[in-house]
Each structure stands twice: as structure tokens, then as C-alpha cells.
Design a protein around this motif. Sequence first.
Motif, PDB file in Angstrom:
ATOM      1  N   SER A  23       0.903  -1.334   0.036  1.00  0.00           N
ATOM      2  CA  SER A  23       0.104   0.100  -0.143  1.00  0.00           C
ATOM      3  C   SER A  23       0.731   1.333  -0.175  1.00  0.00           C
ATOM      4  O   SER A  23       0.462   2.337  -0.582  1.00  0.00           O
ATOM      5  N   ASN A  24       1.875   1.268   0.647  1.00  0.00           N
ATOM      6  CA  ASN A  24       2.839   2.519   0.779  1.00  0.00           C
ATOM      7  C   ASN A  24       4.036   2.673  -0.201  1.00  0.00           C
ATOM      8  O   ASN A  24       4.776   3.249  -0.331  1.00  0.00           O
ATOM      9  N   SER A  25       3.969   1.382  -1.350  1.00  0.00           N
ATOM     10  CA  SER A  25       4.666   1.531  -2.396  1.00  0.00           C
ATOM     11  C   SER A  25       4.615   2.389  -3.735  1.00  0.00           C
ATOM     12  O   SER A  25       3.549   2.981  -3.693  1.00  0.00           O
ATOM     13  N   LYS A  26       5.796   2.658  -3.950  1.00  0.00           N
ATOM     14  CA  LYS A  26       5.828   3.789  -5.133  1.00  0.00           C
ATOM     15  C   LYS A  26       5.962   3.209  -6.575  1.00  0.00           C
ATOM     16  O   LYS A  26       6.141   3.923  -7.466  1.00  0.00           O
TER      17      LYS A  26
END
Length: 155
Positions: A122-125
Amino acid sequence: MELVDITDLKSVGCNGRGGSSPPARTKTIKVLTDLAIKNIGAGSTGRTKFKLAAAIVYKNNIIATGVNSYKTHPLMSNNWHKEGQYFLHAEVDAIKNALKLVSVEQLTKCELYIVRVKRPRSNSKEWVYGLAKPCNGCEKLIANFGITKVFYTVD
């Protein structure tokens, strides 16, 4: 209809399993990857949860593309899709757009490519490929239009 999973995606810049694609296939996948990442959907968040893009390809040239969206189209309200599946699938959008440019007869000589991108966390770019195999309803619709070769990404 021949369904072919695309497992050699390293050359496009996303995670995949080894090998290299023929140049035209790699170009198509790259175009669809960019289109899927940029896919802005309707709704309060402004972005679709699932980012898919599809292309109708004739002789290694993209003739039409489509993306999934919260809009719908009469092609989605056929007897093949489950009741309640009213959101426009990328494959259906690509076929709809192709039919503005080519005849149903010409469409039978085309290939269909489908790409799904997602974030691994979810916090990945970063973006990675996801399973884009057509649902049963889309498989039936694709077969009805005589498209016999379908390429799709896998996890």
C-alpha cells in the motif's frame, strides 16, 4: 481462442520472469503499462482500484486501446457477464473503440493484449504486473468477435 500469459516482462521495466519479448510485443506492453498507470477512474478517490489497459493489435500496430472504468457500455449488459458486472472492462472498451475504426471481419484478424498494474504494498511507489486474464464474460465476448489470440500479464 488462445490465451497466452506474458511471463517475459523484464524488458518493460516491471517485475516479471526472465527472457525478452519480441520488439513489437514489448512496445505494446510498454504503451499499455503507461496507459494503465495513468488510468484515472470515477468515484470519490479519483482513481480506479484495479488499473487495467487493453489494446487491439493488427500486424504489430495498436489500432485501439481501452481501460477499465466506472462507466458502463451496452456491451457489458450482454448474457455473458454476471449480473451486477456493469463497470466497463478494459477488453470491452478496447473492442468498442476498435469497432469505430475496423469492421467485425477485420477484428477477427487482430490480437488482444491486456495489462494490469498494481502496487506490491500500500505504501509502495513502484508498479508491478498483476493477473489480467479475462473474466469468463469477457472471454465469451472476445470469442464472439472472433479474436483468437489474447495476451495478458500475470502476477
